[in-house]
Design a protein around this motif. Structure first.
Motif, mmCIF file in Angstrom:
data_model
loop_
_atom_site.group_PDB
_atom_site.id
_atom_site.type_symbol
_atom_site.label_atom_id
_atom_site.label_comp_id
_atom_site.label_asym_id
_atom_site.label_seq_id
_atom_site.Cartn_x
_atom_site.Cartn_y
_atom_site.Cartn_z
ATOM 1 N N LYS A 16 8.017 59.694 -28.580
ATOM 2 C CA LYS A 16 9.048 60.238 -29.460
ATOM 3 C C LYS A 16 10.135 60.982 -28.666
ATOM 4 C CE LYS A 16 7.909 63.948 -31.489
ATOM 5 N NZ LYS A 16 8.792 64.818 -30.650
ATOM 6 N N THR A 17 9.722 61.971 -27.884
ATOM 7 C CA THR A 17 10.692 62.744 -27.113
ATOM 8 C C THR A 17 11.363 61.888 -26.056
ATOM 9 O OG1 THR A 17 9.536 64.828 -27.505
ATOM 10 C CG2 THR A 17 10.980 64.733 -25.587
ATOM 11 N N THR A 18 10.595 61.033 -25.420
ATOM 12 C CA THR A 18 11.165 60.107 -24.427
ATOM 13 C C THR A 18 12.263 59.273 -25.054
ATOM 14 O OG1 THR A 18 9.067 60.005 -23.221
ATOM 15 C CG2 THR A 18 10.624 58.219 -22.841
ATOM 16 N N SER A 19 12.022 58.819 -26.283
ATOM 17 C CA SER A 19 13.025 58.000 -26.971
ATOM 18 C C SER A 19 14.246 58.821 -27.347
ATOM 19 C CB SER A 19 12.406 57.366 -28.225
ATOM 20 O OG SER A 19 11.384 56.456 -27.871
ATOM 21 N N ALA A 20 14.034 60.044 -27.833
ATOM 22 C CA ALA A 20 15.161 60.882 -28.225
ATOM 23 C C ALA A 20 16.053 61.212 -27.026
ATOM 24 C CB ALA A 20 14.655 62.166 -28.876
ATOM 25 N N VAL A 21 15.433 61.631 -25.928
ATOM 26 C CA VAL A 21 16.194 62.064 -24.756
ATOM 27 C C VAL A 21 16.935 60.898 -24.113
ATOM 28 C CG1 VAL A 21 15.969 62.951 -22.403
ATOM 29 C CG2 VAL A 21 14.729 64.055 -24.277
ATOM 30 N N ASN A 22 16.243 59.805 -23.909
ATOM 31 C CA ASN A 22 16.872 58.687 -23.202
ATOM 32 C C ASN A 22 17.886 57.946 -24.062
ATOM 33 O OD1 ASN A 22 15.604 58.522 -20.426
ATOM 34 N ND2 ASN A 22 13.779 58.660 -21.704
ATOM 35 N N THR A 23 17.653 57.878 -25.361
ATOM 36 C CA THR A 23 18.665 57.299 -26.238
ATOM 37 C C THR A 23 19.909 58.180 -26.262
ATOM 38 O OG1 THR A 23 16.969 56.274 -27.631
ATOM 39 C CG2 THR A 23 19.156 56.506 -28.582
ATOM 40 N N ALA A 24 19.707 59.500 -26.286
ATOM 41 C CA ALA A 24 20.841 60.421 -26.248
ATOM 42 C C ALA A 24 21.673 60.213 -24.989
ATOM 43 C CB ALA A 24 20.341 61.864 -26.319
ATOM 44 N N HIS A 25 21.009 60.084 -23.837
ATOM 45 C CA HIS A 25 21.742 59.866 -22.590
ATOM 46 C C HIS A 25 22.481 58.538 -22.610
ATOM 47 C CE1 HIS A 25 21.707 59.645 -17.891
ATOM 48 N NE2 HIS A 25 22.911 59.599 -18.406
ATOM 49 N N CYS A 26 21.822 57.491 -23.091
ATOM 50 C CA CYS A 26 22.462 56.166 -23.118
ATOM 51 C C CYS A 26 23.696 56.158 -24.020
ATOM 52 C CB CYS A 26 21.460 55.117 -23.575
ATOM 53 S SG CYS A 26 20.147 54.782 -22.384
ATOM 54 N N LEU A 27 23.603 56.818 -25.154
ATOM 55 C CA LEU A 27 24.758 56.891 -26.043
ATOM 56 C C LEU A 27 25.885 57.705 -25.395
ATOM 57 C CD1 LEU A 27 22.903 57.460 -29.425
ATOM 58 C CD2 LEU A 27 24.210 55.421 -28.780
ATOM 59 N N ALA A 28 25.526 58.791 -24.717
ATOM 60 C CA ALA A 28 26.526 59.590 -24.013
ATOM 61 C C ALA A 28 27.198 58.783 -22.911
ATOM 62 C CB ALA A 28 25.880 60.848 -23.440
ATOM 63 N N ALA A 29 26.400 57.949 -22.239
ATOM 64 C CA ALA A 29 26.952 57.101 -21.171
ATOM 65 C C ALA A 29 27.931 56.068 -21.719
ATOM 66 C CB ALA A 29 25.820 56.404 -20.419
ATOM 67 N N LYS A 30 27.799 55.735 -22.995
ATOM 68 C CA LYS A 30 28.725 54.811 -23.646
ATOM 69 C C LYS A 30 29.995 55.512 -24.122
ATOM 70 C CE LYS A 30 27.000 52.158 -26.838
ATOM 71 N NZ LYS A 30 27.714 50.887 -26.504
ATOM 72 N N GLY A 31 30.089 56.822 -23.843
ATOM 73 C CA GLY A 31 31.276 57.559 -24.227
ATOM 74 C C GLY A 31 31.160 58.289 -25.547
ATOM 75 N N ARG A 32 29.974 58.239 -26.162
ATOM 76 C CA ARG A 32 29.766 58.970 -27.410
ATOM 77 C C ARG A 32 29.484 60.441 -27.096
ATOM 78 N NH1 ARG A 32 31.722 54.544 -28.472
ATOM 79 N NH2 ARG A 32 30.546 52.877 -29.524
ATOM 80 N N LYS A 33 29.976 61.320 -27.927
ATOM 81 C CA LYS A 33 29.701 62.741 -27.759
ATOM 82 C C LYS A 33 28.416 63.067 -28.519
ATOM 83 C CE LYS A 33 31.910 67.273 -27.749
ATOM 84 N NZ LYS A 33 33.102 68.065 -28.127
ATOM 85 N N VAL A 34 27.407 63.539 -27.788
ATOM 86 C CA VAL A 34 26.056 63.653 -28.340
ATOM 87 C C VAL A 34 25.555 65.091 -28.229
ATOM 88 C CG1 VAL A 34 23.677 62.814 -28.209
ATOM 89 C CG2 VAL A 34 25.568 61.260 -27.665
ATOM 90 N N LEU A 35 24.943 65.569 -29.322
ATOM 91 C CA LEU A 35 24.236 66.854 -29.306
ATOM 92 C C LEU A 35 22.764 66.581 -29.577
ATOM 93 C CD1 LEU A 35 24.153 69.945 -29.212
ATOM 94 C CD2 LEU A 35 24.648 69.961 -31.674
ATOM 95 N N LEU A 36 21.936 66.850 -28.583
ATOM 96 C CA LEU A 36 20.491 66.704 -28.702
ATOM 97 C C LEU A 36 19.919 68.041 -29.167
ATOM 98 C CD1 LEU A 36 17.856 65.065 -28.125
ATOM 99 C CD2 LEU A 36 18.000 65.912 -25.763
ATOM 100 N N ILE A 37 19.149 68.018 -30.249
ATOM 101 C CA ILE A 37 18.615 69.244 -30.831
ATOM 102 C C ILE A 37 17.099 69.222 -30.718
ATOM 103 C CG2 ILE A 37 18.555 70.722 -32.872
ATOM 104 C CD1 ILE A 37 21.102 69.304 -33.837
ATOM 105 N N ASP A 38 16.572 70.083 -29.879
ATOM 106 C CA ASP A 38 15.133 70.155 -29.623
ATOM 107 C C ASP A 38 14.493 71.089 -30.656
ATOM 108 O OD1 ASP A 38 12.589 70.206 -28.619
ATOM 109 O OD2 ASP A 38 13.143 70.773 -26.578
ATOM 110 N N ILE A 39 13.710 70.505 -31.569
ATOM 111 C CA ILE A 39 13.094 71.290 -32.645
ATOM 112 C C ILE A 39 11.579 71.308 -32.469
ATOM 113 C CG2 ILE A 39 13.274 71.758 -35.134
ATOM 114 C CD1 ILE A 39 15.290 69.503 -35.276
#
Length: 252
Positions: A16-39
């Motif tokens: 779960k966390t692996t998917s959240a973190v790495n998807t967030a990075h990949c989207l950011a690398a595509k130029g998307r502005k991403v806020l990852l919220i660790d709950i």
């Protein structure tokens, strides 16, 4: 339009966390502005982005308890376009103190959605439990993605997550939708994986089965260095799989 998505599963060790973190990075690398919220009080997403949970002055606990505003809790990472609201073990106290308070499941959405338009994506990583923090993440989100290992015991967890999603949808968040199931620790050549993917397609439709994440040691090693797998091993199968997943999510 900002997309608020949550990676959720009641079972730990599902990626779960692996998917959240790495998807967030990949989207950011595509130029998307991403806020990852660790709950998650375990703060694994925070650690995986190179942040020390004990060293952050403000985080999700301060935001939820009203001790800090949203702007004070957002921390820039070393990755372009990716910021995080860090977590810490203190977050356990929020679930204990607020679980019996009426309306507490709406606190997170009220705190974060006021500034949502500044980001293309809000990505939520709740704990692997069915409690106030996970419910709060589902109340705030529009889309749910469920990482799931390809074994039959995980199907029970999937069924329980779907029941929770339906409940949150009915009681608090009519916009919430399950958008995809992510096969993790995936080996498409095994009979078991084939049978479970067939079951998923039969019950949810082929469009809900997302690209699988293959077993890859780099995914386990990267958090120990405070890095995503794309930073740690950009040519690994794990990095390539998450790039493909992020591309699919972004197109949705």
């Amino acid at each position: 339009m900002t997309r608020c998505i949550v990676f959720a599963n009641r079972k730990g060790g599902c990626g779960k966390t692996t998917s959240a973190v790495n998807t967030a990075h990949c989207l950011a690398a595509k130029g998307r502005k991403v806020l990852l919220i660790d709950i998650d009080p375990q703060a694994h997403a925070t650690i995986s982005t190179g942040k020390n949970p004990g060293a952050q002055s403000r985080g999700i606990y301060d935001l939820l308890t009203g001790q800090a505003g949203l702007e004070e809790t957002i921390t820039r990472t070393d990755l372009k376009n990716l910021s995080i609201i860090p977590s810490s073990p203190d977050l356990t106290a929020f679930e204990i103190d607020f679980s019996t308070c009426k309306g507490s499941e709406n606190i997170l959405s009220e705190k974060i959605l006021s500034r949502a338009m500044e980001f293309d994506y809000l990505i939520l990583d709740p704990p692997p439990t069915i409690g106030l923090l996970t419910v709060s993440a589902l109340v705030a989100a529009q889309e749910v993605y469920i990482p799931m290992p390809m074994h039959f015991l995980a199907m029970e967890g999937l069924a329980e997550m779907m029941r929770l999603i339906y409940k949150v949808n009915a009681l608090w968040n009519p916009e919430l939708r399950m958008k995809g199931i992510i096969p993790t620790f995936f080996n498409k050549n095994t009979r078991l994986a084939k049978e479970i993917t067939e079951d998923i397609c039969k019950n949810f439709g082929k469009d809900r089965l997302l690209p699988g994440i293959r077993m890859n040691i780099s995914l386990a090693e990267a958090p120990g260095y405070g890095k995503t797998v794309i930073e740690y091993a950009p040519q690994s199968s794990g990095a390539k799989d998450y790039m493909a997943l992020a591309e699919k999510i972004d197109r949705k």
